[in-house]
Design a protein around this motif. Structure first.
Motif, short mmCIF file in Angstrom:
data_model
loop_
_atom_site.label_atom_id
_atom_site.label_comp_id
_atom_site.label_asym_id
_atom_site.label_seq_id
_atom_site.Cartn_x
_atom_site.Cartn_y
_atom_site.Cartn_z
N LYS A 87 6.58 -8.47 25.18
CA LYS A 87 6.41 -8.83 23.77
C LYS A 87 7.69 -9.45 23.21
CE LYS A 87 5.07 -6.81 19.33
NZ LYS A 87 4.57 -5.59 18.63
N MET A 88 7.54 -10.57 22.53
CA MET A 88 8.66 -11.25 21.90
C MET A 88 8.67 -11.04 20.39
SD MET A 88 9.04 -14.86 23.94
CE MET A 88 10.67 -15.09 23.26
N GLY A 89 7.51 -10.76 19.83
CA GLY A 89 7.46 -10.59 18.39
C GLY A 89 6.08 -10.20 17.91
N GLY A 90 6.00 -9.88 16.64
CA GLY A 90 4.74 -9.47 16.05
C GLY A 90 4.59 -9.98 14.63
N ILE A 91 3.36 -10.01 14.17
CA ILE A 91 3.02 -10.51 12.86
C ILE A 91 2.13 -9.50 12.15
CG2 ILE A 91 1.88 -12.38 11.58
CD1 ILE A 91 2.31 -14.09 14.19
N LEU A 92 2.41 -9.25 10.89
CA LEU A 92 1.55 -8.39 10.08
C LEU A 92 1.18 -9.15 8.82
CD1 LEU A 92 0.25 -5.62 9.47
CD2 LEU A 92 2.39 -4.99 8.33
N ILE A 93 -0.11 -9.30 8.57
CA ILE A 93 -0.59 -10.03 7.40
C ILE A 93 -1.35 -9.08 6.49
CG2 ILE A 93 -1.99 -11.97 6.60
CD1 ILE A 93 -1.68 -13.16 9.43
N GLU A 94 -0.92 -9.03 5.24
CA GLU A 94 -1.60 -8.21 4.25
C GLU A 94 -2.11 -9.11 3.13
OE1 GLU A 94 1.27 -5.22 3.17
OE2 GLU A 94 0.75 -3.99 4.91
N ASN A 95 -3.43 -9.17 3.00
CA ASN A 95 -4.06 -10.05 2.03
C ASN A 95 -4.51 -9.28 0.79
OD1 ASN A 95 -3.95 -12.42 3.70
ND2 ASN A 95 -5.64 -11.58 4.90
N THR A 96 -4.32 -9.88 -0.36
CA THR A 96 -4.85 -9.36 -1.61
C THR A 96 -6.00 -10.28 -2.04
OG1 THR A 96 -2.74 -8.43 -2.31
CG2 THR A 96 -4.37 -8.85 -4.03
N LEU A 97 -7.16 -9.67 -2.28
CA LEU A 97 -8.35 -10.45 -2.59
C LEU A 97 -8.60 -10.52 -4.09
CD1 LEU A 97 -10.76 -9.02 0.16
CD2 LEU A 97 -9.13 -10.91 0.34
N GLN A 98 -9.16 -11.65 -4.48
CA GLN A 98 -9.62 -11.85 -5.86
C GLN A 98 -11.07 -12.28 -5.76
OE1 GLN A 98 -7.94 -11.40 -8.91
NE2 GLN A 98 -10.00 -11.70 -9.71
N GLY A 99 -11.98 -11.31 -5.97
CA GLY A 99 -13.39 -11.62 -5.79
C GLY A 99 -13.69 -11.89 -4.33
N TYR A 100 -14.22 -13.08 -4.06
CA TYR A 100 -14.60 -13.43 -2.69
C TYR A 100 -13.56 -14.30 -1.99
CZ TYR A 100 -19.20 -11.70 -4.05
OH TYR A 100 -20.23 -10.90 -4.49
N THR A 101 -12.40 -14.48 -2.61
CA THR A 101 -11.37 -15.32 -2.01
C THR A 101 -10.05 -14.55 -1.89
OG1 THR A 101 -10.67 -16.21 -4.15
CG2 THR A 101 -12.39 -17.41 -2.96
N ILE A 102 -9.12 -15.12 -1.11
CA ILE A 102 -7.80 -14.52 -0.95
C ILE A 102 -6.91 -14.99 -2.09
CG2 ILE A 102 -5.77 -14.32 0.53
CD1 ILE A 102 -7.56 -14.88 2.92
N GLU A 103 -6.31 -14.07 -2.82
CA GLU A 103 -5.43 -14.43 -3.93
C GLU A 103 -4.03 -14.78 -3.41
OE1 GLU A 103 -4.00 -12.74 -8.30
OE2 GLU A 103 -4.83 -11.36 -6.81
N TYR A 104 -3.48 -13.89 -2.58
CA TYR A 104 -2.20 -14.20 -1.93
C TYR A 104 -2.05 -13.35 -0.68
CZ TYR A 104 -0.32 -9.95 -4.17
OH TYR A 104 -0.09 -8.67 -4.57
N SER A 105 -1.15 -13.77 0.18
CA SER A 105 -0.91 -13.10 1.46
C SER A 105 0.58 -12.85 1.63
CB SER A 105 -1.40 -13.96 2.63
OG SER A 105 -2.78 -14.24 2.52
N VAL A 106 0.90 -11.65 2.09
CA VAL A 106 2.28 -11.31 2.47
C VAL A 106 2.30 -11.27 3.99
CG1 VAL A 106 4.15 -9.64 2.33
CG2 VAL A 106 2.62 -9.99 0.36
N ILE A 107 3.06 -12.17 4.58
CA ILE A 107 3.09 -12.35 6.03
C ILE A 107 4.43 -11.85 6.56
CG2 ILE A 107 2.96 -14.05 7.89
CD1 ILE A 107 1.62 -15.77 5.35
N GLY A 108 4.41 -10.75 7.26
CA GLY A 108 5.62 -10.20 7.85
C GLY A 108 5.75 -10.65 9.30
N ILE A 109 6.90 -11.20 9.65
CA ILE A 109 7.13 -11.69 11.01
C ILE A 109 8.41 -11.07 11.57
CG2 ILE A 109 7.62 -13.72 12.45
CD1 ILE A 109 5.96 -15.37 10.53
#
Length: 213
Positions: A87-109
């Protein structure tokens, strides 16, 4: 609180317990590696399309590493970067939803760049793989990585979902290869045949085709 603009990058010099998918962790030595979070606002994606974001980000990190490494790179479902079996690295994505769409995403790398010694034999870094005698400049690496992330994000915005997914499968770790997997507490032979539109892994075993994740 003040709204955070899209593309904001938050850098952490020292990551001691980075949280990965399904409780996995990674350790990063201070000032040796890249550990940061990126804010995106992919409001053009439906909640059901969240995995498309995973695909674009994974490919962005893959493309960055491909500048330095010719072979052996792979994306391990769903968000890890591997060099052969390390393993060289990992990604964690946490999405906040607004209704049926994604409002914003916090992408940890978290990406291992200059670290040469690891507690686990299954971990490696860019410098260890390439054998570069000098340390890589982390600022330069970050700029290049962000460029590759942006390129894939633009493709996502423009709707190239199938193109991105096809590339993801091309570089998927152990894709269409038979390997042992632990399933419901038992070891079974299986092969990855694809990815469901919601990001679930399609795995064929002697019991047939099932989806996991």
């Amino acid at each position: 609180s003040e709204a955070v603009s899209e593309g904001t990058v938050v850098i952490t010099d020292k990551q001691t317990a980075g949280r990965g998918q399904r409780g996995n962790t990674w350790l990063a030595t201070e000032k040796q590696n890249l550990t940061f979070s990126l804010i995106w606002k992919p409001t053009f994606l439906k909640a059901s399309q969240q995995f498309q974001l995973n695909i674009a980000i994974s490919l962005g990190v893959f493309d960055f590493l491909r500048e330095y490494i010719d072979e052996g790179l792979a994306v391990k479902w769903s968000n890890d970067l591997y060099f052969w079996n390390q393993k060289m690295g990992g990604i964690l994505i946490e999405n906040t939803l607004q209704g049926y769409t994604i409002e914003y995403s916090v992408i940890g790398i978290g990406l291992n760049i200059n670290q040469l010694e690891f507690n686990l034999p299954t971990a490696t870094s860019l410098r260890k793989v390439t054998g570069n005698p000098q340390q890589y400049d982390l600022s330069d690496c970050l700029c290049k990585l962000l460029e590759h992330l942006e390129k894939n994000y633009v493709l996502l915005k423009e709707g190239y979902y199938e193109t991105l997914k096809a590339r993801y499968l091309t570089h998927l770790f152990r894709y269409q290869e038979w390997h042992e997997y632990r399933i419901d507490g038992h070891i079974q032979l299986g092969q990855i045949l694809g990815i469901h539109e919601h990001g679930r892994l399609a795995l064929e075993t002697s019991e047939g085709l099932n989806y996991y994740g």
